[in-house]
Design an enzyme around this catalytic site. Structure first.
Site, PDB file in Angstrom:
ATOM      1  N   ASP A 212      57.856-131.346 -41.664  1.00  0.00           N
ATOM      2  CA  ASP A 212      57.499-131.939 -42.647  1.00  0.00           C
ATOM      3  C   ASP A 212      57.270-130.801 -43.705  1.00  0.00           C
ATOM      4  OD1 ASP A 212      55.845-133.182 -44.937  1.00  0.00           O
ATOM      5  OD2 ASP A 212      55.855-135.115 -43.898  1.00  0.00           O
TER       6      ASP A 212
ATOM      7  N   HIS B 182      54.571-140.403 -43.378  1.00  0.00           N
ATOM      8  CA  HIS B 182      55.534-139.373 -42.878  1.00  0.00           C
ATOM      9  C   HIS B 182      56.084-139.194 -41.762  1.00  0.00           C
ATOM     10  CE1 HIS B 182      54.176-136.739 -46.316  1.00  0.00           C
ATOM     11  NE2 HIS B 182      53.220-137.837 -46.635  1.00  0.00           N
TER      12      HIS B 182
HETATM   13  C1  UDX Z   1      51.798-142.091 -47.838  1.00  0.00           C
HETATM   14  C2  UDX Z   1      51.827-141.970 -49.246  1.00  0.00           C
HETATM   15  O1  UDX Z   1      50.576-142.458 -49.919  1.00  0.00           O
HETATM   16  C3  UDX Z   1      52.948-142.220 -50.286  1.00  0.00           C
HETATM   17  O2  UDX Z   1      52.481-142.103 -51.606  1.00  0.00           O
HETATM   18  C4  UDX Z   1      53.877-140.854 -49.753  1.00  0.00           C
HETATM   19  O3  UDX Z   1      55.099-141.208 -50.712  1.00  0.00           O
HETATM   20  C5  UDX Z   1      54.122-141.260 -48.571  1.00  0.00           C
HETATM   21  O4  UDX Z   1      53.040-141.195 -47.478  1.00  0.00           O
HETATM   22  P1  UDX Z   1      51.738-144.670 -47.342  1.00  0.00           P
HETATM   23  O5  UDX Z   1      50.797-144.992 -48.415  1.00  0.00           O
HETATM   24  O6  UDX Z   1      51.666-145.251 -46.154  1.00  0.00           O
HETATM   25  O7  UDX Z   1      52.370-143.053 -47.395  1.00  0.00           O
HETATM   26  O8  UDX Z   1      53.296-145.588 -48.164  1.00  0.00           O
HETATM   27  P2  UDX Z   1      54.543-145.509 -47.734  1.00  0.00           P
HETATM   28  O9  UDX Z   1      55.236-144.304 -48.076  1.00  0.00           O
HETATM   29  O10 UDX Z   1      55.191-146.636 -48.493  1.00  0.00           O
HETATM   30  O11 UDX Z   1      54.812-145.724 -46.055  1.00  0.00           O
HETATM   31  C6  UDX Z   1      54.361-146.893 -45.362  1.00  0.00           C
HETATM   32  C7  UDX Z   1      55.199-147.038 -44.250  1.00  0.00           C
HETATM   33  O12 UDX Z   1      54.505-148.001 -43.582  1.00  0.00           O
HETATM   34  C8  UDX Z   1      56.363-147.723 -44.688  1.00  0.00           C
HETATM   35  O13 UDX Z   1      57.527-147.136 -44.012  1.00  0.00           O
HETATM   36  C9  UDX Z   1      56.425-149.207 -44.193  1.00  0.00           C
HETATM   37  O14 UDX Z   1      57.716-149.758 -44.080  1.00  0.00           O
HETATM   38  C10 UDX Z   1      55.369-149.292 -43.252  1.00  0.00           C
HETATM   39  N1  UDX Z   1      54.734-150.346 -43.166  1.00  0.00           N
HETATM   40  C11 UDX Z   1      53.522-150.787 -44.068  1.00  0.00           C
HETATM   41  C12 UDX Z   1      54.643-151.133 -42.063  1.00  0.00           C
HETATM   42  O15 UDX Z   1      55.481-150.946 -40.866  1.00  0.00           O
HETATM   43  N2  UDX Z   1      53.892-152.421 -42.157  1.00  0.00           N
HETATM   44  C13 UDX Z   1      53.029-152.590 -43.064  1.00  0.00           C
HETATM   45  O16 UDX Z   1      52.390-153.594 -42.816  1.00  0.00           O
HETATM   46  C14 UDX Z   1      52.868-151.836 -44.220  1.00  0.00           C
END
Ligand code: UDX
Length: 448
Positions: A118, A25
């Site tokens: 948000d 987020h």
């Molecule tokens: C959460 C929820 O799980 C997701 O379903 C919702 O849509 C948004 O909030 P998350 O699970 O962390 O998020 O997944 P995601 O939305 O894909 O965000 C992860 C972020 O971390 C991405 O921006 C990605 O680029 C970043 N990331 C991930 C990194 O920078 N490095 C990594 O090694 C893994």
């Protein structure tokens, strides 16, 4: 005082940008903030005390950071006895400390024009209105998912679900298992369910709704919230992307990728929060081995114990396992040919924007709906089939990776990937839909 005067003259307006305290987020709101700054708006990002202490802020980032309290300054959500207790505390203590922050800024002469928040935190709008400020709700999940929660909020879509096919305006026919887990598996996480449906509780009072349906509210679509510097290498010197909660292992990842042929690597990540079942981790590990491809797998520190014994050592010739990577740089690297993802909304948008085909292994929340869209609407990848226990087995993972990397469907998917990449770049480029909407948002902020 002189500095304050200068600031007033330099900036066209000042927005407080309040984030929900997880990486998924913070990232889209940080990107929106950076775009606002480029348009001459001063931005102060606000997160919780606990998260602000863990953040690795890049030295060159000009965005100011302030903190409010969620009631758990020494540990955040992990310290609360339940999600419900956490969200309740965040609403109460957050409202109060946000009001105190506004008071402090006002006393020091730092006038705020608008709170960008948000949509998970609708109480921020109530605080904004008490101070006579404008409020912009930013929806950080997909329109398709917001559409589902909106119809639940309106009572049009009844939960628990009784229909086998769900038809909502603007969406393809959805099966119950394509719905967000909190709707499909109603009752699994009641506090999250309430929060997601609650995004719409006071939305009619918002001055802007960023990323939603224009017909109902004053919408501005600003996505994809992927930094244009990554989509367009022109801006290589703009290295001020920051605010990572986890520290990326950048050098090791990029060095490792640099030596690999184009499109040869499978990148695997399940985002910043998913706690994957041990059995699922094992199956993915075996699927990767069986695919016989090189892979870069992000396994957060808290998940490492779930890896099969000796997996890292035994696969070190083909694979690299890291705790966190610079995902945007990884997805933008030509060696990456396939992304095995939990389909978090940021990861999905980032893969669409970089044109990287996906294998969807959704975990919970909005991820199943995103996976449905990846496969059937944008045709940018495959949703890995699951067995009766809800697990993606090794053969299924292997098959999907192979299908994308060398199969017939992979060819079609790669063609689509190219199209989405182009569209994403056009949207964020100067004069594109996203850019224009941000211009209009700023113009209204400054002129009314
Ligand atoms: C959460 C929820 O799980 C997701 O379903 C919702 O849509 C948004 O909030 P998350 O699970 O962390 O998020 O997944 P995601 O939305 O894909 O965000 C992860 C972020 O971390 C991405 O921006 C990605 O680029 C970043 N990331 C991930 C990194 O920078 N490095 C990594 O090694 C893994």
């Amino acid at each position: 005082k002189a500095e304050m005067e200068l600031e007033k003259n330099v900036y066209r307006a000042h927005c407080l940008v309040l984030t929900y305290p997880t990486q998924g987020h913070i990232n889209p709101l940080l990107e929106f903030s950076k775009r606002l700054e480029h348009k001459g708006v001063k931005v102060t990002m606000v997160t919780t005390h606990f998260i602000s202490k863990t953040i690795h802020k890049e030295a060159t980032t000009s965005i100011a950071l302030e903190a409010i309290s969620d009631g758990y300054d020494d540990g955040g959500r992990a310290k609360a006895e339940s999600i419900h207790a956490y969200l309740d505390s965040f609403r109460r203590v957050g409202s109060q400390t946000l009001a105190e922050l506004l008071q402090k800024l006002s006393t020091s002469g730092c006038h705020v024009d608008c709170i960008v928040y948000d949509a998970f935190l609708p109480w921020a709008l109530d605080v904004a209105k008490k101070f006579g400020l404008r409020g912009a709700a930013v929806f950080t999940q997909s329109c398709a998912v917001d559409n589902i929660y909106y119809h639940v909020h309106k009572g049009v879509l009844k939960v628990p679900l009784s229909e086998t096919e769900i038809l909502l305006p603007g969406s393809p026919i959805l099966r119950p298992q394509d719905m967000p887990s909190f709707v499909y598996d109603f009752g699994s996480y009641p506090a999250f369910f309430e929060m997601l449906v609650g995004q719409f509780s006071n939305i009619d009072k918002a001055d802007w709704v960023v990323d939603w349906m224009a017909k109902i509210w004053p919408l501005r679509t600003i996505g994809p919230t992927v930094p244009s510097m990554f989509l367009d290498k022109r801006l290589e010197d703009d290295k001020n992307y920051g605010f990572d909660i986890f520290k990326p292992n950048t050098d090791a990842c990029m060095k490792w990728l640099n030596g690999r042929p184009k499109g040869s690597v499978v990148y695997v990540s399940f985002g910043s929060v998913a706690a994957v079942e041990v059995e699922q981790m094992e199956e993915i590990a075996w699927g990767l081995r069986m695919s016989n491809r090189c892979f870069l797998w992000v396994v957060r520190e808290s998940e490492e114990v779930k890896l099969p014994k000796n997996f890292v050592e035994e696969t070190s010739e083909k694979g690299l396992v890291v705790r966190w990577c610079p995902q945007l740089e990884v997805l933008g690297h030509e060696a990456v040919g396939c992304f095995v993802t939990h389909c978090g909304w940021n990861s999905t948008l980032e893969a669409l924007s970089f044109g990287v085909p996906m294998v969807g292994v959704p975990h919970y929340s909005d991820q199943s709906t995103n996976a449905k869209y990846i496969m059937d609407v944008w045709k940018m990848g495959l949703k890995a089939p699951i067995d009766e226990k809800g697990i993606v087995r090794r053969e299924a993972a292997e098959q999907c990776i192979k299908e994308i990397m060398e199969g017939e469907r992979g060819k079609e998917i790669k063609k689509n990937a190219f199209k989405w990449r182009k569209l994403a770049k056009e949207a964020v480029d100067e004069g594109g839909s996203s850019d224009k909407n941000i211009d209009e948002f700023v113009a209204k902020l400054v002129n009314s």
